[in-house]
Enzyme design. Structure first.
Site, PDB file in Angstrom:
ATOM      1  N   ASP A 311       0.856  -1.180   0.000  1.00  0.00           N
ATOM      2  CA  ASP A 311       0.000   0.000   0.000  1.00  0.00           C
ATOM      3  C   ASP A 311       0.901   1.243   0.000  1.00  0.00           C
ATOM      4  OD1 ASP A 311      -2.224   1.657   0.136  1.00  0.00           O
ATOM      5  OD2 ASP A 311      -3.210   0.456   1.666  1.00  0.00           O
ATOM      6  N   GLU A 511      -9.602   7.001   4.809  1.00  0.00           N
ATOM      7  CA  GLU A 511      -8.750   6.378   5.824  1.00  0.00           C
ATOM      8  C   GLU A 511      -8.056   7.417   6.695  1.00  0.00           C
ATOM      9  OE1 GLU A 511      -5.285   4.526   3.831  1.00  0.00           O
ATOM     10  OE2 GLU A 511      -6.127   5.439   2.039  1.00  0.00           O
TER      11      GLU A 511
END
Length: 849
Positions: A311, A511
């Site tokens: 990620d 997020e």
């Protein structure tokens, strides 16, 4: 769709719909044998679009790039499908030219976060977020959404989407809750397979230019962190990691998904071992460094033969790594390293080459990674596909938001909304009666579509940014004409209205930023100061005798008991996307007074009765004798849900309980301790305070997403603790002032902090300054020159963040404690620094204050 899935006694062997091909394996092995080490590492590095150019991609023979959320062509939010394709073509051609003198070529690929439609592209169709789709209980619909998304991604010349997310969120405080289909894995299991099939098709369809590579994420346990902290600690047993958090991977990989993305969270378990204890650094159990889960389980035991991608800079969170040191993450089994910025990926490239040459990274590990990358590219037909400009759908703007695509989205909206309350069958409404529409979300697409839309967090957008989007207001006006009265503020005279719709809900978030912060509860009215206005509107309408239809947009169930009491009908709309017509389809009768569409949505998450029921879920039916995890709350007794998983009314049905007099539960607060007040940074609640630049009398917002240039100041997002959580400020003169102000423009009282409180922030300085750099708290406050502190920080041999602390009493007096401006910085000369984590730190308790 069945309401059960298999129980997995052990990690299952993947039986992928895309099987190994001996001829393909021979071809990629032949290429690998001819590659230099540098060419191999080039395949493994994936920069963000902002951190790379076609020239650099050619120089380093990069295998792929990505565009992160809010990254656009030439910083242009309105870039067309043609402009995206032109840039994809430029990268493709540059990399192709890099192999002109080699006996082989390796095609380039581009990845994007198309997580609920091609949401980073202007004009794209925006589907409901996964939490809403979970309520639909319709796997066939999910596959059609995948098909539409693949076509729209293909229209921009891109090859790969980081979707689907198959997390199973277990704590509603997590800011990514809405990215999960459901609170338990059953819906996720059935949906993951169909989304992969929609995006990729079968083995032959994946090779065509109508499909894109699919990516299940994030491996593993991202939805199970303690207290819902993003990137936090997951303490589930291996059995529950497999049977709660793994199910979507098993079905998605069986369907042929070619990529798995590593997760930011830790897994605190002794089996998650340190695979290089000899370096003397304690492994922090981050999944990006988990050789056990990535190599031993996913690749070896389960037999996954695709590639694993990290990620966004996720390797750097492993204690054994840094921004430019990816050795431990590579040795753990990651194949492609997503390293966003040029200042980090080029040093990482060079250090990885050196590490291989020094024997710190085995050549066998590099060869395995590159074989996997080449295998996925071969399976996706990238050697045979034309360059991006020559593909069938490329540059077709009309394909973004095409009417047939929006029709699928409209259907998804209807199926995703859940009717929680409908007293006296108030809904559906007759269209011939006068109707009042109000609420902060009634004409605001940002609340309707949520995060991951043009920008990463979904904020900083305007109505014109969604040319194909239809708000609740626009949808109802199309149907009702003058019978609809839209009002930002309640009219003084409400006598002409029998019924009002109040559309309201959470501001968009994604997020980290979207986590409910420590000390906060699930009480919607208390999460942000400005949320109280919609609550007051609903109460005012009730007091005036107007029947209220509450239309609630949110990324998770929240505590709304007082609002349910004050409403006659209540709809959990979650985040339905761009097609507001799907909402009006359900709310209004047809011209003959008949029901057009009925509610079919069923909750995919339990709805809390209490504001502290953060982690209350149904007992997973496929796990026999399930033992409640310590981080979870039993769905009975004190934390019994108000509305259980699977709840949802249809027209004509009565709620199984009375919903007009629900208890108003307020949690006890410890008033003896005064906490820190976070104004800007990862710990701050967005929407309470704004970071602005003042030029003359104008105040302009500072973007956390994009670079901006003001008259005497330029700003650029920067990563301090986490992604884009700070701002680099480059003052050229004193014509601009950096400010933090209350979002609602109402004064905030600093009185409790004044005795022993400090204004605190972290600074990384890039230049010294001889002229004053004035720190104030706005009009009437005193001025403090912090130029020397900036210069001292800039003179440090290693450029790091340094904490600056200024007493509140040196800035404001007791009589000035109520303030709308809580920080101002103005430089009289050139000055360059990053500011992060702005807060007011408190005394230990009120007696000291």
């Amino acid at each position: 769709m069945k309401d059960t899935i298999p129980y997995f006694n052990d990690w299952p062997r993947i039986e992928s719909a895309i099987q190994p091909d001996p001829q393909l394996e021979r071809e990629i092995s032949q290429i690998l044998a001819q590659m230099t080490l540098e060419e191999k590492i080039g395949q493994m590095i994936q920069p963000n679009l902002r951190g790379v150019t076609p020239e650099l991609a050619k120089q380093y023979k990069l295998g792929s790039i990505l565009n992160g959320g809010g990254t656009w062509i030439d910083e242009n939010k309105y870039a067309t499908a043609e402009q995206w394709t032109e840039r994809a073509e430029a990268f493709w051609q540059a990399v192709d030219e890099a192999y002109a003198d080699r006996p082989f070529r390796i095609p380039f690929m581009w990845a994007t976060d198309a997580v609920h439609g091609h949401n980073n592209a202007f004009g794209a169709t925006l589907f409901p977020h996964n939490i809403g789709l979970g309520c639909a209980r319709d796997p066939e619909l999910i596959e059609r959404i995948g098909q539409v998304t693949a076509r729209e991604v293909a229209a921009t010349g891109l090859d790969w989407t980081f979707a689907p997310t198959v997390a199973v969120p277990r704590d509603l405080r997590w800011g990514r809750t809405y990215e999960g289909y459901a609170e338990d894995p059953i819906i996720t299991y059935y949906y993951a397979e169909r989304m992969v099939q929609g995006l990729q098709g079968d083995a032959e369809q994946l090779k065509t230019d109508l499909k894109v590579i699919s990516n299940v994420k994030h491996w593993l346990g991202d939805g199970g962190t303690a207290q819902g902290v993003d990137r936090g600690d997951t303490h589930y047993s291996e059995e529950l990691m497999r049977n709660l958090h793994g199910a979507g991977y098993f079905s998605g990989l069986n369907a042929g998904a070619q990529v798995v993305m590593s997760s930011f969270n830790t897994w605190v378990d002794e089996t998650n071992y340190d695979h290089d204890p000899s370096d003397g650094i304690e492994y922090n159990h981050k999944l990006h460094g988990s050789k056990y889960l990535i190599t031993d389980i996913l690749k070896t035991k389960m037999g996954f033969d695709g590639l694993v991608v990290t990620d966004w800079n996720g390797h750097a969170e492993v204690s054994k790594c840094s921004d430019s040191d990816v050795r431990y993450a590579i040795n753990a089994g990651n194949d492609i390293l997503m390293i966003s910025d040029q200042e980090h990926w080029i040093p990482a490239f060079e250090k990885t080459v050196a590490d291989v040459n020094a024997g710190h990274i085995p050549m066998a590990r590099i060869n395995d990674a590159v074989l996997r990358i080449l295998r996925v590219k071969k399976r996706a037909g990238l050697w045979e596909k034309a360059s991006p400009k020559q593909r069938r759908l490329s540059a077709q703007q009309a394909n973004l938001g095409a009417e047939e695509h929006r029709s699928v989205a409209r259907e998804a909206v209807r199926k995703s909304m859940v009717l929680l309350k409908n007293n006296e069958q108030l809904l559906p409404l007759a269209r011939e009666h006068k109707l009042l529409l109000t609420g902060s979300a009634a004409d605001d697409l940002t609340k309707q579509v949520g995060g991951w839309n043009l920008t990463w967090q979904g904020d900083e957008n305007q109505p014109s940014d969604f040319p194909n989007g239809i708000t609740v207001r626009a949808a109802l006006e199309q149907e009702m004409g003058e019978q609809l009265c839209f009002a930002d503020e309640l009219p003084a005279d409400l006598s002409e209205f029998e019924t009002a719709i109040v559309a309201f809900g959470e501001d968009p978030y994604a997020e980290m930023i979207g986590d409910i912060k420590p000390g906060q509860s699930l009480d919607f009215s208390q999460i942000k100061r400005r949320y109280t206005k919609d609550c007051q509107t609903i109460e005012a309408l009730k007091q005036a005798g107007v029947k209220v239809v509450a239309l609630f947009f949110s990324g998770r169930p929240l505590y709304v008991n007082p609002l349910l009491n004050a409403s006659d009908a209540f709809i959990a709309a979650f985040l339905p996307g761009s097609e507001g017509r799907g909402i009006s389809d359900l709310l209004l009768r047809d011209n003959n007074g008949a029901i057009r569409f009925d509610f079919t949505g069923k909750l995919s998450f339990s709805w809390p009765m209490r504001p502290d029921s953060y982690a209350m879920h149904r007992i997973p039916p496929h796990i026999e004798n399930y033992q409640m995890h310590p981080d979870e709350q039993a769905p009975k007794g004190e934390h019994a849900p108000l509305f259980p998983y699977g709840y949802g009314l249809r027209y004509g049905e009565q709620a199984p309980r009375e919903l007009d007099n629900l208890p108003h539960i307020e949690l006890e607060q410890d008033d003896s301790v005064l906490g820190d007040l976070h104004l800007y940074g990862i710990a701050a609640t967005p929407g309470n305070f704004d970071l602005l630049v003042q030029e003359a009398q104008a105040f302009n917002p500072v973007s956390r997403n994009n670079p901006l240039q003001f008259s005497g100041l330029s700003t650029r997002p920067y990563n301090c603790l986490q992604q884009q959580d700070s701002i680099r400020c480059h003052f050229s003169d004193s014509s601009s002032t950096l400010s933090i102000m209350t979002s609602d423009k109402q004064p905030f009282d600093l009185f409790p902090w004044l005795s022993h409180g400090d204004l605190v922030f972290d600074i990384k300085a890039y230049s010294t300054t001889s002229a004053p750099l004035w720190l104030t708290m706005g009009e009437g406050s005193m001025k403090v020159d912090i130029a020397q502190q900036i210069s001292d920080a800039a003179n440090q041999s290693e450029r790091q963040f340094h904490t600056q602390r200024v007493s509140l009493q040196s800035l404001v007096s007791w009589s000035q404690s109520e303030r709308t401006t809580l920080l101002e910085l103005n430089s009289e000369a050139a000055c360059d620094f990053v500011i992060a984590n702005v807060r007011i730190e408190a005394a230990l308790d009120k007696e000291q204050a």
